[in-house]
Design a protein around this motif. Structure first.
Motif, mmCIF file in Angstrom:
data_model
loop_
_atom_site.group_PDB
_atom_site.id
_atom_site.type_symbol
_atom_site.label_atom_id
_atom_site.label_comp_id
_atom_site.label_asym_id
_atom_site.label_seq_id
_atom_site.Cartn_x
_atom_site.Cartn_y
_atom_site.Cartn_z
ATOM 1 N N ALA A 1 0.634 -1.120 -0.072
ATOM 2 C CA ALA A 1 0.093 0.002 -0.051
ATOM 3 C C ALA A 1 1.004 1.379 -0.020
ATOM 4 C CB ALA A 1 -0.920 -0.016 1.230
ATOM 5 N N SER B 1 2.379 2.002 -3.386
ATOM 6 C CA SER B 1 1.435 2.442 -4.287
ATOM 7 C C SER B 1 1.113 4.041 -4.028
ATOM 8 C CB SER B 1 0.250 1.458 -4.032
ATOM 9 O OG SER B 1 -0.811 1.790 -5.262
ATOM 10 N N VAL B 2 0.909 4.188 -2.898
ATOM 11 C CA VAL B 2 0.518 5.675 -2.285
ATOM 12 C C VAL B 2 1.614 6.595 -2.839
ATOM 13 C CG1 VAL B 2 -0.013 6.910 -0.210
ATOM 14 C CG2 VAL B 2 -1.193 4.588 -0.497
ATOM 15 N N LYS C 1 1.387 7.049 -6.866
ATOM 16 C CA LYS C 1 0.233 7.680 -7.306
ATOM 17 C C LYS C 1 -0.843 8.147 -6.638
ATOM 18 C CE LYS C 1 -2.045 3.144 -8.138
ATOM 19 N NZ LYS C 1 -2.315 2.260 -9.035
ATOM 20 N N THR D 1 -5.109 4.407 -5.253
ATOM 21 C CA THR D 1 -4.634 2.946 -4.676
ATOM 22 C C THR D 1 -5.978 2.311 -4.257
ATOM 23 O OG1 THR D 1 -2.555 3.600 -4.206
ATOM 24 C CG2 THR D 1 -3.424 1.647 -2.952
ATOM 25 N N SER D 2 -6.107 1.194 -4.939
ATOM 26 C CA SER D 2 -7.379 0.564 -4.630
ATOM 27 C C SER D 2 -7.134 -0.809 -3.728
ATOM 28 C CB SER D 2 -8.070 0.009 -5.871
ATOM 29 O OG SER D 2 -7.444 -1.061 -6.338
ATOM 30 N N GLU E 1 -6.052 -3.749 -5.898
ATOM 31 C CA GLU E 1 -4.640 -3.545 -6.426
ATOM 32 C C GLU E 1 -3.932 -4.137 -5.177
ATOM 33 O OE1 GLU E 1 -1.323 -0.221 -7.048
ATOM 34 O OE2 GLU E 1 -3.400 0.231 -7.242
ATOM 35 N N ILE E 2 -4.312 -3.860 -3.757
ATOM 36 C CA ILE E 2 -3.422 -4.257 -2.926
ATOM 37 C C ILE E 2 -3.442 -5.556 -2.631
ATOM 38 C CG2 ILE E 2 -2.983 -4.041 -0.478
ATOM 39 C CD1 ILE E 2 -4.238 -1.249 -0.554
ATOM 40 N N LYS F 1 -10.178 0.896 4.166
ATOM 41 C CA LYS F 1 -9.112 1.615 3.574
ATOM 42 C C LYS F 1 -8.720 2.824 4.554
ATOM 43 C CE LYS F 1 -7.673 3.652 -0.702
ATOM 44 N NZ LYS F 1 -8.114 4.262 -1.988
#
Length: 215
Positions: A27, A30-31, A34, A39-40, A43-44, A62
């Motif tokens: 996470a 990704s954070v 983008k 970040t979904s 995706e994680i 989340k």
């Protein structure tokens, strides 16, 4: 039998911690790349190689993940600043000399950190603070206040021994370091210059020397 049950319990705890850390590592990457909003959870899950039930075992939602990330940042990254300047203070009893050495060490340390995981989690979260509840915003404010207090205490200690040669507010000078660090991280990412943070901390170091020692 009791020792065997304890051993199995420790294995479960260890695996649970490893899974939680893996989720947070994925996470955070990704954070930083983008932003939090983009970040979904899906995706994680894919990147961490876990199921939805595995995710929700560790985090309610989340926002709960965001809280865990910023708390980990507080506990892990804030210690980097304190340890860096504490090392410098072990080398010199003079507050100015120790601070200048600390800034040199900080520039090198931050360059290594940015090479490994570029970006600033706090800056990213602050820009999107409406995504989070009051718990996350409170920790973000706490992190910034701790940073400011650390820097301000050292600048004030220097000013007590070395009266500034120019008209400058010691508190503003302390805040300047915080803005230099976060600002340089953002600009370095925008222009693709990963060493900019190191250069900017060293430029701030030169300014501090000039403020208290003159040209």
């Amino acid at each position: 039998m009791q020792s065997l049950l304890l051993a199995r319990s420790q294995v479960r705890v260890s695996r649970g911690e490893q899974t939680r850390d893996r989720i947070m590592d994925v996470a955070e990457a990704s954070v930083l790349a983008k932003g939090f909003a983009a970040t979904s959870i899906d995706e994680i899950l894919f990147e961490a190689g876990i199921t939805k039930s595995g995710f929700f075992y560790h985090f309610r939602d989340k926002n709960d993940l965001a809280l865990a990330l910023v708390e980990r940042f507080r506990d892990r990254d804030l210690s980097v600043f304190e340890e860096t300047f504490r090392r410098a203070e072990e080398l010199s009893d003079d507050p100015l000399h120790a601070f200048l050495v600390g800034l040199k060490l900080l520039a090198e340390t931050m360059a290594d950190i940015q090479a490994e995981r570029p970006g600033c989690l706090v800056a990213t979260f602050v820009y999107q603070d409406q995504q989070f509840d009051s718990r996350v915003r409170a920790v973000l404010a706490e992190v910034v206040d701790i940073w400011r207090a650390q820097f301000r205490a050292r600048i004030e200690a220097i000013a007590a021994v070395y009266p500034p040669r120019v008209d400058v507010d010691p508190e503003a000078l302390a805040d300047m370091l915080l803005t230099v660090i976060d600002g340089a991280i953002v600009v370095a990412k925008a222009v693709g210059r990963p060493r900019m943070l190191e250069d900017q901390i060293l430029a701030y170091r030169t300014w501090v020397r000039t403020v208290f020692l003159g040209v």
